[in-house]
Design a protein around this motif. Sequence first.
Motif, short mmCIF file in Angstrom:
data_model
loop_
_atom_site.label_atom_id
_atom_site.label_comp_id
_atom_site.label_asym_id
_atom_site.label_seq_id
_atom_site.Cartn_x
_atom_site.Cartn_y
_atom_site.Cartn_z
N ARG A 1 0.83 -1.22 0.00
CA ARG A 1 0.00 0.00 0.00
C ARG A 1 0.86 1.27 0.00
O ARG A 1 0.37 2.36 -0.25
CB ARG A 1 -0.95 -0.01 1.20
CG ARG A 1 -1.97 -1.16 1.07
CD ARG A 1 -2.83 -1.28 2.30
NE ARG A 1 -3.57 -0.05 2.50
CZ ARG A 1 -3.85 0.48 3.69
NH1 ARG A 1 -3.44 -0.12 4.77
NH2 ARG A 1 -4.52 1.58 3.79
N CYS A 2 2.14 1.10 0.30
CA CYS A 2 3.05 2.25 0.27
C CYS A 2 3.32 2.62 -1.20
O CYS A 2 3.77 1.79 -1.98
CB CYS A 2 4.35 1.90 0.98
SG CYS A 2 5.63 3.14 0.76
N VAL A 3 3.01 3.88 -1.54
CA VAL A 3 3.20 4.32 -2.94
C VAL A 3 4.54 5.05 -3.12
O VAL A 3 4.79 5.67 -4.14
CB VAL A 3 2.02 5.21 -3.40
CG1 VAL A 3 0.73 4.42 -3.44
CG2 VAL A 3 1.89 6.45 -2.50
N LYS A 4 5.37 5.00 -2.09
CA LYS A 4 6.74 5.55 -2.14
C LYS A 4 6.75 7.06 -2.41
O LYS A 4 7.61 7.57 -3.11
CB LYS A 4 7.60 4.82 -3.20
CG LYS A 4 7.55 3.29 -3.12
CD LYS A 4 8.30 2.76 -1.91
CE LYS A 4 8.41 1.25 -1.87
NZ LYS A 4 7.26 0.50 -1.48
N CYS A 5 5.76 7.75 -1.86
CA CYS A 5 5.64 9.19 -2.12
C CYS A 5 6.63 10.04 -1.31
O CYS A 5 6.86 11.19 -1.60
CB CYS A 5 4.22 9.65 -1.81
SG CYS A 5 3.81 9.52 -0.05
N ALA A 6 7.17 9.49 -0.24
CA ALA A 6 8.18 10.17 0.60
C ALA A 6 7.61 11.25 1.52
O ALA A 6 8.37 11.95 2.19
CB ALA A 6 9.29 10.78 -0.24
N LEU A 7 6.28 11.36 1.60
CA LEU A 7 5.73 12.40 2.49
C LEU A 7 6.04 12.12 3.97
O LEU A 7 6.00 13.03 4.80
CB LEU A 7 4.21 12.50 2.29
CG LEU A 7 3.77 13.13 0.97
CD1 LEU A 7 2.27 13.06 0.80
CD2 LEU A 7 4.23 14.60 0.92
N CYS A 8 6.34 10.87 4.29
CA CYS A 8 6.64 10.53 5.69
C CYS A 8 8.08 10.89 6.09
O CYS A 8 8.38 10.99 7.28
CB CYS A 8 6.41 9.04 5.91
SG CYS A 8 7.25 8.01 4.70
N LEU A 9 8.94 11.07 5.12
CA LEU A 9 10.37 11.24 5.45
C LEU A 9 10.67 12.41 6.39
O LEU A 9 11.45 12.26 7.34
CB LEU A 9 11.20 11.34 4.16
CG LEU A 9 11.78 10.02 3.64
CD1 LEU A 9 10.71 8.98 3.37
CD2 LEU A 9 12.65 10.24 2.42
N ALA B 1 1.55 10.81 8.96
CA ALA B 1 1.82 11.63 7.77
C ALA B 1 1.47 10.90 6.48
O ALA B 1 1.54 11.48 5.40
CB ALA B 1 3.30 12.00 7.76
N CYS B 2 1.11 9.63 6.57
CA CYS B 2 0.98 8.80 5.35
C CYS B 2 -0.40 8.96 4.69
O CYS B 2 -1.42 8.59 5.29
CB CYS B 2 1.22 7.34 5.72
SG CYS B 2 1.02 6.25 4.31
N PRO B 3 -0.46 9.48 3.47
CA PRO B 3 -1.76 9.65 2.80
C PRO B 3 -2.39 8.33 2.39
O PRO B 3 -3.60 8.25 2.20
CB PRO B 3 -1.41 10.49 1.56
CG PRO B 3 0.02 10.27 1.31
CD PRO B 3 0.66 9.95 2.62
N SER B 4 -1.58 7.27 2.27
CA SER B 4 -2.14 5.96 1.88
C SER B 4 -2.62 5.16 3.10
O SER B 4 -3.15 4.06 2.94
CB SER B 4 -1.08 5.13 1.15
OG SER B 4 -0.57 5.84 0.06
N GLY B 5 -2.38 5.69 4.29
CA GLY B 5 -2.83 5.00 5.50
C GLY B 5 -2.11 3.68 5.75
O GLY B 5 -2.70 2.74 6.28
S1 SF4 Z 1 3.95 8.48 3.29
FE1 SF4 Z 1 3.06 6.40 3.27
S2 SF4 Z 1 2.86 5.91 1.11
FE2 SF4 Z 1 4.26 7.66 1.21
S3 SF4 Z 1 6.33 6.73 1.31
FE3 SF4 Z 1 5.67 7.04 3.43
S4 SF4 Z 1 4.71 5.10 4.01
FE4 SF4 Z 1 4.84 5.10 1.78
#
Ligand code: SF4
Length: 401
Positions: A12-20, A73-77
């Motif tokens: 489910r992680c779309v690798k958007c990097a918003l969590c970084l 922070a994860c938009p994909s939950g």
């Molecule tokens: S914010 Fe969520 S979906 Fe985006 S990279 Fe991080 S874990 Fe993955």
Amino acid sequence: MTIIQLIEEADRCVKCALCLPHCPTYQLVKNEAASPRGRIALMQAWLQDELPSNAQLYQHLDSCLMCRSCEGACPSGVKYGVLMDGVRRHRWQSWGRLARLRSRLLLMLLSNRRLPIVVRPLLHLYQMSSVSTLFRGWLPSWLKRVESMLPQLTAIKAIQPNYPTTQTQKRRVILFTGCISQLVEREVHQAAITLLNHLGCDVVIPDSQCCCGAMHRHAGDSSAAARLMVQNRAHLSDESFDALLFMASGCGAELAEQGGFSQPVRDISDYLLQLDWPDDLELQPLNARVVIHEPCSMFYGRFDRQAVPLLLQKIPQLQTVMFNNAPLCCGAAGSYMLTQSEMSHQLQRLKVEAVKKLQPDILVTTNTGCALQLRSGLREAGLNVEVLHPLQLIARQLSVT
Ligand code: SF4
Ligand code: SF4
């Protein structure tokens, strides 16, 4: 969760990097493998047998604090906490007996509820005698660090199972006192009992309760965590009580998420706020500047973050400041401060630098591990800042007219 379910969750992680930007370890080392996205990619590869088990992989996974700041922070939950717990459980199951035994011994030591009965009086004597000054210079660095975490222990009596109120009794509550806090937070327990009794609550503290099991679950020993929760449920679950109250938010989050208790699991600060405070119960003014530290568990436990500031507002003249760098974990994180001591120490130093800028007289926090970590960091930095649980501060200022 099965391996298939874990892979589905990781996908489910779309690798958007918003969590970084919300990840303390990534902020510290700026390495993708120490970020939520990087760790999820590592977990995916490991679960699908595309990556062998080796020390480097484990180090990246173990350097995660489980602060779950990334989840918010994860938009994909993505349920990062569930994912990491599941992966660590599968890793635990793949370990040999010796590795499991080593980990279990550390967890047993940290979560033993009986050990503090013997250790606490000895530590109190040590702190009171000149031996501590003589020995300090000879202690190995890790023991010096442990010593610097301890609060000034008082000769307070062991907590009893029943504390009936002398006021008109309105409510009955059970207090969760857990494991390590028996050693280092007995003063907090006493403050909680005093306040609850003054506000018309009978307090019951069953001695048959045990560690909440959070440390075991995060280490991958899910069967031990489940056993502990079954024991707690058997001895604490009772709908005839108004609430099961916790003082440490880390334990509270575990009890609320995993417990399944008959009565509501409540943060004691939030609970106290909702009680009627009698007119003859006044708090003495205190002219001090207090920084309110919010543990990560207050966020992922979804507890009311306004409760502590509102409770402290009851003390006249007190100046409170919210410590507003929430995504930055202090590095305590249960047993992390011992098992990942270097990273923990670096996070501790960053947090202390941020505290220093706020120039507090007192710092309050609602989590046992954070209190230990911040106290040691402030001492190491030579700062004379008292670290307390907010209930201790309220109880100190209590005066009944
Ligand atoms: S914010 Fe969520 S979906 Fe985006 S990279 Fe991080 S874990 Fe993955
Ligand atoms: S739980 Fe905390 S340390 Fe671990 S990846 Fe998420 S934000 Fe980073």
